[in-house]
Each structure stands twice: as structure tokens, then as C-alpha cells.
Write a protein that holds these residues in place. Structure first.
Motif, PDB file in Angstrom:
ATOM      1  N   ALA A 194     -31.882   3.131  12.606  1.00 53.17           N
ATOM      2  CA  ALA A 194     -32.726   3.418  11.449  1.00 53.17           C
ATOM      3  C   ALA A 194     -34.144   3.666  11.937  1.00 53.17           C
ATOM      4  O   ALA A 194     -34.496   3.342  13.071  1.00 53.17           O
ATOM      5  N   GLY A 195     -34.958   4.243  11.068  1.00 52.12           N
ATOM      6  CA  GLY A 195     -36.359   4.434  11.396  1.00 52.12           C
ATOM      7  C   GLY A 195     -36.595   5.360  12.563  1.00 52.12           C
ATOM      8  O   GLY A 195     -37.541   5.173  13.338  1.00 52.12           O
ATOM      9  N   ALA A 196     -35.753   6.385  12.708  1.00 53.92           N
ATOM     10  CA  ALA A 196     -35.870   7.292  13.851  1.00 53.92           C
ATOM     11  C   ALA A 196     -36.297   8.680  13.391  1.00 53.92           C
ATOM     12  O   ALA A 196     -35.817   9.196  12.382  1.00 53.92           O
ATOM     13  N   GLY A 197     -37.196   9.287  14.167  1.00 55.11           N
ATOM     14  CA  GLY A 197     -37.576  10.659  13.912  1.00 55.11           C
ATOM     15  C   GLY A 197     -36.665  11.611  14.678  1.00 55.11           C
ATOM     16  O   GLY A 197     -35.829  11.190  15.476  1.00 55.11           O
ATOM     17  N   GLN A 198     -36.835  12.894  14.432  1.00 58.51           N
ATOM     18  CA  GLN A 198     -36.064  13.891  15.164  1.00 58.51           C
ATOM     19  C   GLN A 198     -36.496  13.857  16.627  1.00 58.51           C
ATOM     20  O   GLN A 198     -37.680  13.767  16.944  1.00 58.51           O
ATOM     21  N   GLY A 199     -35.510  13.885  17.542  1.00 60.29           N
ATOM     22  CA  GLY A 199     -35.874  13.757  18.950  1.00 60.29           C
ATOM     23  C   GLY A 199     -34.777  14.193  19.892  1.00 60.29           C
ATOM     24  O   GLY A 199     -33.930  15.018  19.546  1.00 60.29           O
ATOM     25  N   GLN A 200     -34.798  13.599  21.079  1.00 57.58           N
ATOM     26  CA  GLN A 200     -33.866  14.019  22.121  1.00 57.58           C
ATOM     27  C   GLN A 200     -33.435  12.827  22.967  1.00 57.58           C
ATOM     28  O   GLN A 200     -34.239  11.949  23.304  1.00 57.58           O
ATOM     29  N   VAL A 201     -32.132  12.802  23.298  1.00 58.31           N
ATOM     30  CA  VAL A 201     -31.559  11.751  24.137  1.00 58.31           C
ATOM     31  C   VAL A 201     -31.414  12.280  25.559  1.00 58.31           C
ATOM     32  O   VAL A 201     -30.982  13.415  25.770  1.00 58.31           O
ATOM     33  N   VAL A 202     -31.775  11.449  26.536  1.00 56.76           N
ATOM     34  CA  VAL A 202     -31.575  11.773  27.952  1.00 56.76           C
ATOM     35  C   VAL A 202     -31.136  10.500  28.664  1.00 56.76           C
ATOM     36  O   VAL A 202     -31.341   9.386  28.165  1.00 56.76           O
ATOM     37  N   TYR A 203     -30.529  10.663  29.832  1.00 58.48           N
ATOM     38  CA  TYR A 203     -30.196   9.504  30.666  1.00 58.48           C
ATOM     39  C   TYR A 203     -31.269   9.360  31.731  1.00 58.48           C
ATOM     40  O   TYR A 203     -31.633  10.322  32.409  1.00 58.48           O
ATOM     41  N   SER A 204     -31.800   8.143  31.867  1.00 57.19           N
ATOM     42  CA  SER A 204     -32.859   7.881  32.834  1.00 57.19           C
ATOM     43  C   SER A 204     -32.271   7.418  34.162  1.00 57.19           C
ATOM     44  O   SER A 204     -31.647   6.349  34.225  1.00 57.19           O
ATOM     45  N   ASN A 205     -32.464   8.190  35.206  1.00 55.93           N
ATOM     46  CA  ASN A 205     -32.045   7.772  36.539  1.00 55.93           C
ATOM     47  C   ASN A 205     -32.916   6.646  37.070  1.00 55.93           C
ATOM     48  O   ASN A 205     -32.527   5.942  38.010  1.00 55.93           O
TER      49      ASN A 205
END
Length: 382
Positions: free
Chosen positions: A291-302
Motif C-alpha cells: 500500500a502507499g506506493a507510487g508508480q515506479g520500477q522494480v530491480v534486483y540489487s547486486n
């Protein structure tokens, strides 16, 4: 009688039978932050505005994704600069705060190729305007779907489906101007002829998930998992949802190789049930993922060995983390607070650019400084 029932009996004085009914109605709140967010920001440096090296426009969004090792960016409303203008900041058609002074030509979305310079992209699908060419629509409106030139359209990241064939899925939302959203859909993108091109849009009306009854899958974010075989898509509640459920984000996934077959999609029913092939019809704090999330992008952090969701809350760039794409997601960490806002006074659409530093020690992020200015910041982690 469980703990919940015992508490109800003790505090409210209700009978065990009534308490049992109340207990059965209670559902876990899977939207609450969980775990510890490991993100520690050492520094954040504002780099400037993102512009093109071969065209000139004002635009928003810019969600990114790779196809066969090449990264591309999908922009939203793309407003052409005046004839001959090569710097958006010097466009006479715009006021000092970036607001257009009158009607100017625009397209509802466009595509660009990334470069090694965080402040430059190379625009694709350009027209033959001289002396400066401008963008054509990446996903043209389709009259057979009842769309017109002013039909709203918002797209998120490209999600690679077949690197060898140069193919990707593109998630989007159809939202007519001044009217409720129609639905969320998927398009097949191909680079078979060199430049990413729309080969097909799916669904009888150009979308799969009707916004009246289904979450707007992909409108919040879409991600091709680099640690697995799935594409994940997140979306806001359907128009039929009520109460707190309207604030929640829901999730679907599909094997990347099956992204163009709607029957292969799985839907998240919550941590107790997990994934099911039956489309989700119950929208609450149990079936939602955040909840409480804006539009964005998911990535995996090495660097952190975890998933990051980069987004905004209108005034900050935020990062929350999770051990898996389906969560549970942590609380947000503020990664950047802009010092300059334009007349609209807010930012949106956080976009990560992980290809600029694959070690993950730094993460370059762009966001839209409304209206239609793409700011870029480089975040260094401790």
C-alpha cells in the motif's frame, strides 16, 4: 478458541460463538511493511535533466527495460519542441516553469534507446521534420479498439520474453481523457527489424484486464525477474473496489516465455494461499502486496542482494525492499528529496537505471518533475 476470540470475549464481553465468527472474518494485513530495509544512502547527487541527443521534446515517465542487452525507455506524453529548437529549456512555446503556453503537437508515448550518458537518450521512430525530427507514437491509437488521438495511454517497463528473437512484452493502461480507466493490457514488441516495434496488442478492445473488475496490472510497475523466469506486474485496485482496498496494489505473474497467453497468468492471493491461475476477485489487505506506493520500477540489487522498488510519494524518491518480488515489502527509505519543483509542485514515476552500474553500489534514478521534465539523480549506497 484462538487468541483473537479470547481477546474479544475478555474485552467486549461477547460470547465464544460470536467471537468465533468475528475471528473467521479477520484477514491478515499483507500490505503492512515487513522486515528491515537495508538501504543506507551515503550520498545523492542531482545530475540534471534527461534529454535526447537527436531530437527535442518535453515528456514524462521513461520506464526502462532491456531487449537482448540493449536498454530502452518508454516515455508518456511527448510534446514536441518548436521547429528548430534543440534544447527543451530554450523552447519558446513553454513558460519559465515548463508549462506550455498554447497548443503544441504531441504524441501519447514514444521510445528511446539508452546511452552511457545518464542525461542522454537516443530517440527512435522519428519523423522527417527538419531541421529537428520529432517522435512518432510508439504505440499508435487503434480505431478498431474505439481509440482516438486523445485516448489516454500509459506504459511501464519493457519485459524481455525472448532475447534471441529480440522480443519483449510491454504493459500499459488505456485511460481515456476525462473518463475512468478502461483496462490494462500487454503488447508484443519485436526488434526483428532493428528498432523495437509493436507487433500486436491483445484483447478484443486492446486490453486484457477490464479496469471495472480487475486490477490495472502493470500500471504500477512491471519487471522481468533477472533472478528467475517470471515477469511480474503490479497494479492498482479495480474501479469496483471500495474503502481501503482502493489504496492497495495487487500482483500477477507469468513465465516470460508465456507472456502473450492470458490463460498462463497467475494471480497473488496473499501469503497464506500464494499464486492461483484463477483471476483475483477479492480485493483487500490480504490479497494485496503493498500500500502507499507510487508508480515506479522494480530491480534486483547486486549490492544488497535483494529486490528494490523505486517509486515516489510526490515529494521524495523512495526505495522499499523485499526478498522476493511478491514480498513481503519493507518500509520506505527516502533516497532523494528534490530541491526544485515546478508550478504543479510534485514529482512522480520513479525510474531506475541499473545498467549504468551493474555492481549496484550506485543507482541512477530519473523521475518526472511535473510537468514533463525528467530529472536525474545518482544515489550512492553506504
Amino acid at each position: 478458541m484462538n487468541m483473537f476470540s479470547s481477546v474479544m470475549v475478555a474485552i467486549l464481553g461477547v460470547s465464544p460463538a460470536i467471537a468465533s465468527v468475528l475471528s473467521s472474518r479477520a484477514v491478515p494485513n499483507n500490505t503492512l511493511p515487513s522486515g528491515t530495509n537495508p538501504i543506507k544512502v551515503s550520498s545523492a547527487q542531482f545530475l540534471g535533466n534527461l534529454t535526447a541527443d537527436n531530437s527535442c521534446s518535453h515528456r514524462d515517465l521513461g520506464f526502462s527495460g532491456p531487449i537482448n542487452g540493449v536498454w530502452y525507455h518508454i516515455f508518456g506524453d511527448t510534446i514536441w519542441c518548436d521547429t528548430g529548437v534543440t534544447d527543451p529549456n530554450l523552447d519558446p512555446g513553454y513558460g519559465p516553469d515548463g508549462v506550455p503556453g498554447g497548443f503544441v503537437p504531441f504524441v501519447r508515448d514514444s521510445i528511446s534507446q539508452s546511452t552511457s550518458n545518464p542525461l542522454k537518450v537516443h530517440d527512435l521512430h522519428l519523423n522527417d521534420n527538419t531541421p529537428v525530427p520529432h517522435q512518432n507514437q510508439f504505440v499508435p491509437y487503434d480505431k478498431s479498439f474505439g481509440e482516438a488521438v486523445d485516448t489516454g495511454f500509459g506504459g511501464t517497463s519493457l519485459c524481455e520474453t525472448n532475447a534471441t528473437a529480440g522480443e519483449a512484452a510491454f504493459f500499459y493502461l488505456v485511460a481515456p481523457n476525462g473518463a475512468p480507466s478502461k483496462g490494462a493490457g500487454v503488447a508484443r514488441i519485436s526488434t526483428a527489424f532493428g528498432t523495437p516495434t509493436v507487433e500486436a496488442r491483445f484483447g478484443s478492445q486492446g486490453y486484457w484486464w477490464d479496469a471495472k473488475t480487475s486490477p490495472r496490472y502493470g500500471d504500477q510497475a512491471a519487471y522481468r525477474d533477472t533472478q528467475g523466469d517470471y515477469i511480474y506486474a503490479w497494479g492498482g485496485a479495480p474501479l469496483s473496489a471500495t474503502g481501503e482496498a482502493t489504496r492497495y496494489v495487487y500482483q500477477t505473474r507469468v513465465l516470460a516465455t508465456q507472456a502473450f497467453d492470458l490463460t498462463k497468468y497467475q494471480y497473488w492471493y496473499g501469503r497464506a494461499t500464494g499464486w492461483k491461475t484463477t483471476p483475483l476477485t477479492t480485493f483487500n489487505e490480504e490479497t494485496a502486496v503493498m500500500a502507499g506506493a507510487g508508480q515506479g520500477q522494480v530491480v534486483y540489487s547486486n549490492y544488497y542482494k535483494t529486490y528494490l522498488f523505486v517509486h515516489t510519494d510526490l515529494f521524495h524518491v523512495l526505495i522499499r525492499t523485499a526478498p522476493k518480488p511478491e514480498g513481503p515489502w519493507s518500509a520506505d527509505v527516502i533516497a532523494w528529496t528534490p530541491t526544485k519543483f515546478y508550478s504543479a509542485g510534485y514529482i512522480y514515476a520513479g525510474v531506475a537505471h541499473p545498467y549504468l552500474d551493474t555492481s549496484g553500489k550506485t543507482l541512477t534514478v530519473s523521475y518526472t518533475n511535473n510537468p514533463n521534465v525528467n530529472d536525474v539523480v545518482k544515489i550512492t549506497f553506504a
